[in-house]
Design a protein around this motif. Sequence first.
Motif, PDB file in Angstrom:
ATOM      1  N   TYR A 105      42.035 -37.024  25.845  1.00 11.11           N
ATOM      2  CA  TYR A 105      40.803 -36.232  25.851  1.00 11.11           C
ATOM      3  C   TYR A 105      40.223 -36.097  27.254  1.00 11.11           C
ATOM      4  CZ  TYR A 105      35.841 -35.216  25.302  1.00 11.11           C
ATOM      5  OH  TYR A 105      34.588 -34.686  25.433  1.00 11.11           O
ATOM      6  N   TYR A 106      40.250 -37.148  28.034  1.00  7.74           N
ATOM      7  CA  TYR A 106      39.590 -37.129  29.339  1.00  7.74           C
ATOM      8  C   TYR A 106      40.327 -36.218  30.320  1.00  7.74           C
ATOM      9  CZ  TYR A 106      37.203 -40.979  27.137  1.00  7.74           C
ATOM     10  OH  TYR A 106      36.467 -41.731  26.246  1.00  7.74           O
ATOM     11  N   TYR A 107      41.653 -36.238  30.297  1.00  4.21           N
ATOM     12  CA  TYR A 107      42.403 -35.265  31.098  1.00  4.21           C
ATOM     13  C   TYR A 107      42.057 -33.847  30.652  1.00  4.21           C
ATOM     14  CZ  TYR A 107      45.439 -38.855  33.160  1.00  4.21           C
ATOM     15  OH  TYR A 107      45.915 -39.928  33.869  1.00  4.21           O
ATOM     16  N   PHE A 108      41.950 -33.647  29.358  1.00  4.64           N
ATOM     17  CA  PHE A 108      41.640 -32.333  28.798  1.00  4.64           C
ATOM     18  C   PHE A 108      40.309 -31.820  29.338  1.00  4.64           C
ATOM     19  CE2 PHE A 108      39.475 -29.824  25.539  1.00  4.64           C
ATOM     20  CZ  PHE A 108      40.412 -28.857  25.236  1.00  4.64           C
ATOM     21  N   VAL A 109      39.278 -32.658  29.302  1.00  9.54           N
ATOM     22  CA  VAL A 109      37.949 -32.231  29.745  1.00  9.54           C
ATOM     23  C   VAL A 109      37.932 -31.948  31.249  1.00  9.54           C
ATOM     24  CG1 VAL A 109      35.562 -32.992  30.040  1.00  9.54           C
ATOM     25  CG2 VAL A 109      36.726 -33.366  27.880  1.00  9.54           C
ATOM     26  N   VAL A 110      38.565 -32.797  32.030  1.00 11.44           N
ATOM     27  CA  VAL A 110      38.580 -32.610  33.482  1.00 11.44           C
ATOM     28  C   VAL A 110      39.326 -31.330  33.851  1.00 11.44           C
ATOM     29  CG1 VAL A 110      39.458 -33.541  35.662  1.00 11.44           C
ATOM     30  CG2 VAL A 110      38.325 -35.052  34.019  1.00 11.44           C
ATOM     31  N   LEU A 111      40.491 -31.100  33.249  1.00  9.88           N
ATOM     32  CA  LEU A 111      41.253 -29.890  33.542  1.00  9.88           C
ATOM     33  C   LEU A 111      40.486 -28.644  33.113  1.00  9.88           C
ATOM     34  CD1 LEU A 111      44.848 -31.040  32.521  1.00  9.88           C
ATOM     35  CD2 LEU A 111      44.021 -30.537  34.830  1.00  9.88           C
ATOM     36  N   LEU A 131      30.982 -32.067  23.367  1.00  7.97           N
ATOM     37  CA  LEU A 131      30.728 -32.073  24.808  1.00  7.97           C
ATOM     38  C   LEU A 131      31.670 -31.142  25.567  1.00  7.97           C
ATOM     39  CD1 LEU A 131      28.835 -33.534  26.811  1.00  7.97           C
ATOM     40  CD2 LEU A 131      30.648 -35.218  27.147  1.00  7.97           C
ATOM     41  N   CYS A 132      32.744 -30.704  24.930  1.00 10.25           N
ATOM     42  CA  CYS A 132      33.759 -29.897  25.628  1.00 10.25           C
ATOM     43  C   CYS A 132      33.178 -28.595  26.178  1.00 10.25           C
ATOM     44  CB  CYS A 132      34.922 -29.600  24.695  1.00 10.25           C
ATOM     45  SG  CYS A 132      35.971 -31.015  24.335  1.00 10.25           S
ATOM     46  N   GLN A 133      32.457 -27.828  25.337  1.00  9.48           N
ATOM     47  CA  GLN A 133      31.953 -26.536  25.786  1.00  9.48           C
ATOM     48  C   GLN A 133      30.825 -26.660  26.802  1.00  9.48           C
ATOM     49  OE1 GLN A 133      33.536 -23.883  25.222  1.00  9.48           O
ATOM     50  NE2 GLN A 133      32.143 -22.294  25.975  1.00  9.48           N
ATOM     51  N   PRO A 134      29.845 -27.567  26.635  1.00 10.50           N
ATOM     52  CA  PRO A 134      28.843 -27.721  27.700  1.00 10.50           C
ATOM     53  C   PRO A 134      29.451 -28.145  29.033  1.00 10.50           C
ATOM     54  CG  PRO A 134      28.063 -28.716  25.671  1.00 10.50           C
ATOM     55  CD  PRO A 134      29.491 -28.344  25.428  1.00 10.50           C
ATOM     56  N   THR A 135      30.463 -29.006  28.997  1.00  9.03           N
ATOM     57  CA  THR A 135      31.134 -29.407  30.233  1.00  9.03           C
ATOM     58  C   THR A 135      31.820 -28.223  30.882  1.00  9.03           C
ATOM     59  OG1 THR A 135      31.521 -31.607  29.305  1.00  9.03           O
ATOM     60  CG2 THR A 135      32.801 -31.002  31.232  1.00  9.03           C
ATOM     61  N   PHE A 136      32.435 -27.383  30.058  1.00  6.56           N
ATOM     62  CA  PHE A 136      33.077 -26.176  30.579  1.00  6.56           C
ATOM     63  C   PHE A 136      32.038 -25.275  31.248  1.00  6.56           C
ATOM     64  CE2 PHE A 136      34.652 -21.864  30.360  1.00  6.56           C
ATOM     65  CZ  PHE A 136      35.995 -21.983  30.676  1.00  6.56           C
ATOM     66  N   MET A 137      30.890 -25.092  30.600  1.00  7.27           N
ATOM     67  CA  MET A 137      29.856 -24.217  31.152  1.00  7.27           C
ATOM     68  C   MET A 137      29.256 -24.787  32.433  1.00  7.27           C
ATOM     69  SD  MET A 137      29.795 -21.463  29.563  1.00  7.27           S
ATOM     70  CE  MET A 137      30.235 -20.664  28.025  1.00  7.27           C
ATOM     71  N   LEU A 138      29.222 -26.099  32.551  1.00  4.26           N
ATOM     72  CA  LEU A 138      28.787 -26.705  33.808  1.00  4.26           C
ATOM     73  C   LEU A 138      29.758 -26.348  34.924  1.00  4.26           C
ATOM     74  CD1 LEU A 138      26.801 -28.565  35.277  1.00  4.26           C
ATOM     75  CD2 LEU A 138      28.252 -30.496  34.613  1.00  4.26           C
TER      76      LEU A 138
END
Length: 573
Positions: free
Chosen positions: A207-213, A158-165
Amino acid sequence: MTVERIFDELGHFKRFQACLYFAAAFQAVACGIHYLASVFLVETPNFACGIPAAAAANVTDVLWGNLSGSRLDDFLPLFKDDSSGPLLVRTAAGEQWELRRCERALRVRPQSFQYAFDGNTSVELCEDGDFVYDRRQVHQSIVTDWDLVCKRAWLAKLCQPTFMLGVLIGALVFGDVADRVGRVKILMLTSLCQFGLGVCVAFSANYYYFVVLRFFLAMVSSGYLVVVFVYVTEFTGIKVRTWTSMHVHAAFAVGVMVVALTGYLVRVWWIYQIILSLCTSPFLLFCWKFPETPFYLLAKGEYLRAQELLDAMARVNRVDGRLMVEQLLEDERHDGAPLLDKDEMAAAPEKKKLSILDLFGSWRMAGRTGTVWAIWFIGSLGYYVFSLGSVNLGGNQHLNLFLVGAVELPSYLVGCFCMDRIGRKKTCAPALLLAALACVLIIVVPADQEALTIALSMTGKFAIAIAFGLIYLYTCELYPTIIRSLAVGSGSMMCRVGSVVAPFCVYLADVWIYLPQLIVGILALVIGILTLLLPETLGRPLTSTLEEAEALGRSPRRAADGDGLEMKHHASA
């Protein structure tokens, strides 16, 4: 456009513009870095469910098929999945464990230490902290730190799709804000945030801080890429605009190469992230000296600052004569009088507010819009499928990613040359068809021919990069002025949709290894054929002709308002 006279008088790409261009493009390297950094941030090494911590230090024997040893770590590089059977481990206490990817089984009262066993076992699922990883290639990634495997593997994906969003939202937000507050302020803000957020990502507590940042990092990285495209095109003349706009993408490709090199040298994810964030930090030392663009200053009525800028350009470019702002303003009059006086302006009917439906005003225009949107989509989808999927081609994954970035550099040179010689359509359509051919050949090439597969993948990336690079300017030239911004802005949205879909497309390789190439190949083939139906522009900005006005259901006079190629902020998205 009247402001184009600036470049006729002061130079289309002389010393002043060159310094700004290369400095601004240098920071675009950071965008390529952060867009592709996740390739190694979320890398998943070989792993297995470990034995309980109390017995982990007392392993005496390990069996796997016909292989035997005394260290579990010696078998992890070979243990790629469960298809070849579990790892059999014996401890000093005599316990025998069958280890699979996501579970372990304790043999009940085994009689001997043999791989085959017909007795009962006590099976339990692996929990967080129970996994063991092959740390020879990946010493530490977010997957190994937070056990993003088995039932938590979807979090890593989910990391890369979230980044692209975040990229999509950033393009929308910062493109509009740059038109309101100026290009330079956004360049400075996004550059500072790229550095700060990039470093903060390295210190994510979970992980959640990582994704949000990373989501906010994606927004500012996209914002910079949006605004820098406008910035460099508004400082370069039309004679070199094709080359300067295309080669902003080349800086992005350099960022991809930096990711590959850093990933090869640094195998600890948080150190890797800090180094990547520091790569373009020198830009922060001088970006605050960047001037605002002449287009923006004149549009906002800041004539004094515009005159100071023109004087500075003339001085640095060593051009004789002095171009006055009054001369540019005078050019907007016909025979010394405004086009409409105040009474006429008051009596003029209010113009209809344009919407995206105006891109479908006729069957011909609807077909053109659909094809252009499809090119934006497949350009982005193919670009990221080839880039993100390069690490799965076999061989050295770091070298593969480096080549993916390196092959872009000649693609933009070839693309610019062909666009100027044979036109946009005759460059775009063959590029898409070549990408489709490369995808087909990748599927039919034997799996053991890794070198040939890699070469075909690089060919596909080369071709798709040409189409992806030229569609920015081609869209500007295909539409009348009155709907040009709408066309490019909506195309940019399709581009971002493609970038969000791309990671999921890459993950389809788990279903069938060639499924991503099959999808990209079919789409590139169909869209390449449709591209042949588009009109040719040959690099000339399209004005709102009578034919186009009729297709849009508008009068010729209204359609002709505002002729000229204006590089709006959407063009950079």
